[in-house]
Scaffold this motif. Structure first.
Motif, PDB file in Angstrom:
ATOM      1  N   ALA A 141       0.815  -1.220   0.000  1.00 17.71           N
ATOM      2  CA  ALA A 141       0.000   0.000   0.000  1.00 17.71           C
ATOM      3  C   ALA A 141       0.845   1.265   0.000  1.00 17.71           C
ATOM      4  CB  ALA A 141      -0.937   0.007   1.211  1.00 17.71           C
ATOM      5  N   ASP A 142       2.075   1.192   0.487  1.00 12.52           N
ATOM      6  CA  ASP A 142       2.951   2.365   0.486  1.00 12.52           C
ATOM      7  C   ASP A 142       3.941   2.356  -0.682  1.00 12.52           C
ATOM      8  OD1 ASP A 142       1.753   3.441   2.731  1.00 12.52           O
ATOM      9  OD2 ASP A 142       3.181   2.537   4.132  1.00 12.52           O
ATOM     10  N   VAL A 143       3.854   1.347  -1.545  1.00 17.47           N
ATOM     11  CA  VAL A 143       4.726   1.253  -2.731  1.00 17.47           C
ATOM     12  C   VAL A 143       3.896   1.733  -3.929  1.00 17.47           C
ATOM     13  CG1 VAL A 143       6.267  -0.215  -4.074  1.00 17.47           C
ATOM     14  CG2 VAL A 143       5.853  -0.722  -1.649  1.00 17.47           C
ATOM     15  N   LEU A 144       3.903   3.026  -4.170  1.00 15.13           N
ATOM     16  CA  LEU A 144       2.940   3.634  -5.082  1.00 15.13           C
ATOM     17  C   LEU A 144       2.984   3.086  -6.514  1.00 15.13           C
ATOM     18  CD1 LEU A 144       2.893   7.360  -3.901  1.00 15.13           C
ATOM     19  CD2 LEU A 144       1.307   5.509  -3.359  1.00 15.13           C
ATOM     20  N   PRO A 145       4.141   2.858  -7.135  1.00 14.85           N
ATOM     21  CA  PRO A 145       4.109   2.322  -8.505  1.00 14.85           C
ATOM     22  C   PRO A 145       3.423   0.962  -8.599  1.00 14.85           C
ATOM     23  CG  PRO A 145       6.270   3.234  -8.009  1.00 14.85           C
ATOM     24  CD  PRO A 145       5.523   3.191  -6.711  1.00 14.85           C
ATOM     25  N   VAL A 146       3.619   0.115  -7.593  1.00 18.89           N
ATOM     26  CA  VAL A 146       2.959  -1.185  -7.580  1.00 18.89           C
ATOM     27  C   VAL A 146       1.470  -1.031  -7.263  1.00 18.89           C
ATOM     28  CG1 VAL A 146       2.889  -3.448  -6.447  1.00 18.89           C
ATOM     29  CG2 VAL A 146       5.085  -2.349  -6.920  1.00 18.89           C
ATOM     30  N   LEU A 147       1.150  -0.124  -6.359  1.00 24.05           N
ATOM     31  CA  LEU A 147      -0.226   0.060  -5.910  1.00 24.05           C
ATOM     32  C   LEU A 147      -1.169   0.443  -7.044  1.00 24.05           C
ATOM     33  CD1 LEU A 147      -2.258   0.206  -3.589  1.00 24.05           C
ATOM     34  CD2 LEU A 147      -1.463   2.538  -3.133  1.00 24.05           C
ATOM     35  N   GLN A 148      -0.659   1.124  -8.076  1.00 22.81           N
ATOM     36  CA  GLN A 148      -1.537   1.578  -9.159  1.00 22.81           C
ATOM     37  C   GLN A 148      -2.191   0.430  -9.910  1.00 22.81           C
ATOM     38  OE1 GLN A 148      -1.987   4.857  -8.839  1.00 22.81           O
ATOM     39  NE2 GLN A 148      -0.406   4.500  -7.275  1.00 22.81           N
ATOM     40  N   THR A 149      -1.598  -0.750  -9.845  1.00 24.81           N
ATOM     41  CA  THR A 149      -2.197  -1.917 -10.504  1.00 24.81           C
ATOM     42  C   THR A 149      -3.626  -2.140 -10.030  1.00 24.81           C
ATOM     43  OG1 THR A 149      -0.035  -2.950 -10.751  1.00 24.81           O
ATOM     44  CG2 THR A 149      -1.928  -4.404 -10.882  1.00 24.81           C
ATOM     45  N   ALA A 150      -3.917  -1.769  -8.778  1.00 25.48           N
ATOM     46  CA  ALA A 150      -5.259  -1.967  -8.232  1.00 25.48           C
ATOM     47  C   ALA A 150      -6.321  -1.213  -9.014  1.00 25.48           C
ATOM     48  CB  ALA A 150      -5.295  -1.551  -6.759  1.00 25.48           C
ATOM     49  N   SER A 151      -5.968  -0.105  -9.654  1.00 21.81           N
ATOM     50  CA  SER A 151      -6.958   0.660 -10.417  1.00 21.81           C
ATOM     51  C   SER A 151      -7.428  -0.095 -11.652  1.00 21.81           C
ATOM     52  CB  SER A 151      -6.381   2.017 -10.829  1.00 21.81           C
ATOM     53  OG  SER A 151      -5.340   1.856 -11.769  1.00 21.81           O
ATOM     54  N   ALA A 152      -6.663  -1.095 -12.081  1.00 27.15           N
ATOM     55  CA  ALA A 152      -7.057  -1.897 -13.240  1.00 27.15           C
ATOM     56  C   ALA A 152      -7.582  -3.269 -12.840  1.00 27.15           C
ATOM     57  CB  ALA A 152      -5.871  -2.061 -14.193  1.00 27.15           C
ATOM     58  N   THR A 153      -6.973  -3.892 -11.845  1.00 27.50           N
ATOM     59  CA  THR A 153      -7.283  -5.280 -11.518  1.00 27.50           C
ATOM     60  C   THR A 153      -7.852  -5.488 -10.125  1.00 27.50           C
ATOM     61  OG1 THR A 153      -5.083  -5.689 -10.615  1.00 27.50           O
ATOM     62  CG2 THR A 153      -5.367  -6.011 -12.999  1.00 27.50           C
ATOM     63  N   GLY A 479     -14.886  -4.527 -12.495  1.00 28.77           N
ATOM     64  CA  GLY A 479     -14.908  -5.285 -11.252  1.00 28.77           C
ATOM     65  C   GLY A 479     -13.822  -6.344 -11.182  1.00 28.77           C
ATOM     66  N   ASP A 480     -14.170  -7.527 -10.702  1.00 27.18           N
ATOM     67  CA  ASP A 480     -13.184  -8.568 -10.393  1.00 27.18           C
ATOM     68  C   ASP A 480     -12.842  -9.424 -11.605  1.00 27.18           C
ATOM     69  OD1 ASP A 480     -13.018  -7.839  -7.658  1.00 27.18           O
ATOM     70  OD2 ASP A 480     -14.905  -8.878  -7.279  1.00 27.18           O
ATOM     71  N   TRP A 481     -12.692  -8.810 -12.763  1.00 23.09           N
ATOM     72  CA  TRP A 481     -12.401  -9.544 -13.988  1.00 23.09           C
ATOM     73  C   TRP A 481     -11.080 -10.303 -13.883  1.00 23.09           C
ATOM     74  CZ3 TRP A 481      -7.976  -8.678 -16.851  1.00 23.09           C
ATOM     75  CH2 TRP A 481      -7.248  -7.531 -16.547  1.00 23.09           C
ATOM     76  N   PHE A 482     -10.099  -9.725 -13.213  1.00 21.82           N
ATOM     77  CA  PHE A 482      -8.786 -10.373 -13.146  1.00 21.82           C
ATOM     78  C   PHE A 482      -8.844 -11.628 -12.277  1.00 21.82           C
ATOM     79  CE2 PHE A 482      -4.419 -11.065 -11.808  1.00 21.82           C
ATOM     80  CZ  PHE A 482      -3.741 -10.935 -13.011  1.00 21.82           C
ATOM     81  N   ALA A 483      -9.612 -11.594 -11.213  1.00 15.89           N
ATOM     82  CA  ALA A 483      -9.767 -12.795 -10.385  1.00 15.89           C
ATOM     83  C   ALA A 483     -10.403 -13.917 -11.202  1.00 15.89           C
ATOM     84  CB  ALA A 483     -10.618 -12.483  -9.156  1.00 15.89           C
ATOM     85  N   TRP A 484     -11.403 -13.580 -12.015  1.00 13.74           N
ATOM     86  CA  TRP A 484     -12.036 -14.593 -12.861  1.00 13.74           C
ATOM     87  C   TRP A 484     -11.085 -15.092 -13.943  1.00 13.74           C
ATOM     88  CZ3 TRP A 484     -16.153 -17.319 -11.793  1.00 13.74           C
ATOM     89  CH2 TRP A 484     -17.037 -16.824 -10.826  1.00 13.74           C
ATOM     90  N   LEU A 485     -10.240 -14.194 -14.453  1.00 20.79           N
ATOM     91  CA  LEU A 485      -9.230 -14.624 -15.413  1.00 20.79           C
ATOM     92  C   LEU A 485      -8.289 -15.642 -14.775  1.00 20.79           C
ATOM     93  CD1 LEU A 485      -7.785 -14.377 -18.155  1.00 20.79           C
ATOM     94  CD2 LEU A 485      -6.521 -12.427 -17.201  1.00 20.79           C
ATOM     95  N   CYS A 486      -7.909 -15.410 -13.525  1.00 20.45           N
ATOM     96  CA  CYS A 486      -7.040 -16.354 -12.833  1.00 20.45           C
ATOM     97  C   CYS A 486      -7.738 -17.694 -12.604  1.00 20.45           C
ATOM     98  CB  CYS A 486      -6.571 -15.765 -11.501  1.00 20.45           C
ATOM     99  SG  CYS A 486      -5.327 -14.468 -11.693  1.00 20.45           S
TER     100      CYS A 486
END
Length: 513
Positions: A141-153, A479-486
């Motif tokens: 949560a404090d690693v901002l470049p990694v955290l941005q992934t949440a906006s997509a997945t 929504g949770d498209w990435f979880a379903w992809l997994c």
């Protein structure tokens, strides 16, 4: 000697999971935690690998048992099932990694670990009454470049990255095993046998295939990580400009309990809060937010709170949000009341998701609520553990959420960062004010605009300009498209041997009788 290697690898992974997860994780250790047992897996027999995985996770999570049992007051059977069940799943995941790797499917082996863990986290979020509270993603949560992934997945993409990196490294560093013509693993062949296998395969050098597989896995997963980091850097290229409205969050841990409004302590606490709210409003605050369940009120005692706060709101043109337990008839509700700057009737929001055990005496709500004439939504504490609820707010037009909350002291950092991640998922500013926790205001990219611990003073106040919202995110729309992809990827990866057609001329193995 192998048993000592297994013990050493298991102990190291357990230590990394201990320090890389939990209430105060060291984020960079999370990336390394699975690596020792994954490196071990192809070097030991089929029984040792899952046992090492089981104990690596189970021992690494031992520190969470007192929190679940004593603080959150979860029943022992539930804690045991969830903790040992996830350890079992991790052990089986390590076993699947080993099996795929030894069968000459390195890309599938590298994929099965992150896909399986995403599916596990997603299943737990649906099966247990705690939403997406449990996820490796919050460690970043404090690693901002990694955290941005949440906006997509959502959090699922971050979890995938965290498990994919050590999985890919373990594949690249695997021992130089050669797949036999029958498709089964075996001990390393002699030089003579390796030459025969190489010639029968068209002259392929003995080390060529492992090297080529390693390069392919490194290229695929390296590209995934670079894509995620590039996306994160692109989202962070500019900081959203503040809207200009000033928000003030005010909290005290004295007393750290629900206080009845008809008691002397309750009336005194109302006066103490009111004087500070009035001072903040005079200094230009547009919104003032108080913590969750600060007061206990029924229809007769509620005016003790509503009269002074409504007067301040109307006089100073400030919205005041207060959390309280409200008795109505024979039922109790955990609510947030917004006293509007316009001077109208208070807007009431009722907490949707109640903590099992601790809030069994309360009834849940089901509606969204907004401060009048604004796009500011109201939400309470644990509701922020549920991505779907926050997505619903964004879909309804919310640009910011005000969240009265109440933490348990040691979990203050984690709960505040869960709220931050919900904001990143949906492009929202989040202003969260707990008791016994971390008061935080975050922007849509997860930057902490302002923060303070409630233990810093008797009354802690955080005042800052409200961050502007970001554009609607992919996660908000899909929504949770990435979880379903997994789920699909995991199903295909584990089911591929069953779906693969038998080669022409390949004789069926005789059945044992």
């Amino acid at each position: 000697m192998k048993i000592w290697k297994a013990i050493a690898a298991t102990t190291l992974s357990a230590a990394l999971f201990h320090f890389g997860t939990g209430l105060h994780p060291i984020g960079w250790l999370t990336w390394l935690a699975p690596l020792p047992v994954l490196l071990l897996a192809p070097r030991v027999d089929a029984g040792t690998a899952p046992i090492a995985g089981f104990f690596a996770w189970a021992v690494g999570q031992v520190a969470m048992w007192p929190y679940f049992l004593d603080v959150v007051e979860m029943p022992l059977p539930v804690v045991a099932a969830s903790q040992l069940g996830t350890a079992l799943i991790f052990g089986l995941t390590v076993a699947a990694f080993r099996a795929l790797l030894l069968r000459g499917r390195p890309l599938s082996a590298a994929t099965v670990v992150p896909a399986a863990w995403v599916v596990t986290e997603y299943a737990v979020s649906l099966a247990l009454p705690h939403g997406a509270w449990w996820s490796l993603a919050y460690t970043q949560a404090d690693v901002l470049p990694v955290l941005q992934t949440a906006s997509a997945t959502g959090v699922w993409g971050i979890t995938f990255l965290l498990m994919a990196v050590p999985s890919a490294i373990a594949v690249v560093l695997r021992p130089g095993l050669i797949r036999s013509r029958a498709g089964g693993p075996g001990p390393s062949p002699t030089p003579h046998v390796r030459g025969v296998i190489a010639r029968s395969a068209g002259g392929e050098a003995s080390g060529a295939r492992p090297r080529a597989d390693g390069v392919r896995v490194a290229a695929v997963f390296g590209a995934v990580v670079l894509l995620a980091l590039g996306y994160g850097g692109w989202r962070l290229r500019t900081a959203p400009a503040p809207r200009g409205e000033k928000v003030a969050l005010i909290s005290t841990d004295h007393p750290n309990d629900v206080i009845a409004l008809d008691s002397p302590q309750g009336r005194d606490l109302v006066n103490r809060y009111a004087s500070r709210i009035e001072r903040l409003a005079s200094d230009g605050a547009r919104v003032v937010v108080l913590p969750e369940k600060t007061f206990l009120a029924d229809d007769d005692t509620l005016p003790t709170l509503t009269r002074p706060l409504a007067r301040i709101a109307r006089t100073h043109r400030v919205d005041v949000v207060a959390g309280l337990v409200r008795s109505r008839g024979d039922a109790l509700y955990n609510v947030a009341l917004d006293f509007p700057a316009s001077g109208g009737e208070p807007v009431e929001y009722t907490k949707h998701h109640l903590i099992p055990g601790l809030e069994d005496d309360l009834r849940p709500g089901k509606d969204l609520a907004f401060a009048p004439d604004t796009q500011w939504g109201l939400i309470i504490c644990k509701d922020l553990d549920y991505p779907d609820l926050v997505r619903s707010y964004r879909a309804a037009g919310a640009t910011a959420l005000y969240a009265p909350a109440w933490d348990f002291g040691d979990d203050g950092w984690l709960h505040s960062r869960i709220a931050v991640v919900r904001g990143v998922e949906n492009g929202l500013a989040i202003a969260r004010v707990p008791r016994a926790g971390q008061v935080t205001v975050s922007d849509p990219s997860g930057r902490i605009v302002a923060e303070a611990a409630t233990t810093d003073a008797e009354f802690v106040t955080v005042t800052t300009a409200l961050p502007a919202p970001a554009a609607a995110t992919l996660y908000t729309r899909l929504g949770d498209w990435f979880a379903w992809l997994c789920i699909v990827v995991l199903t295909l990866t584990l089911g591929a041997p069953l779906l693969r057609p038998r080669r022409a001329g390949q004789a069926a193995r005789p059945k044992r009788i």
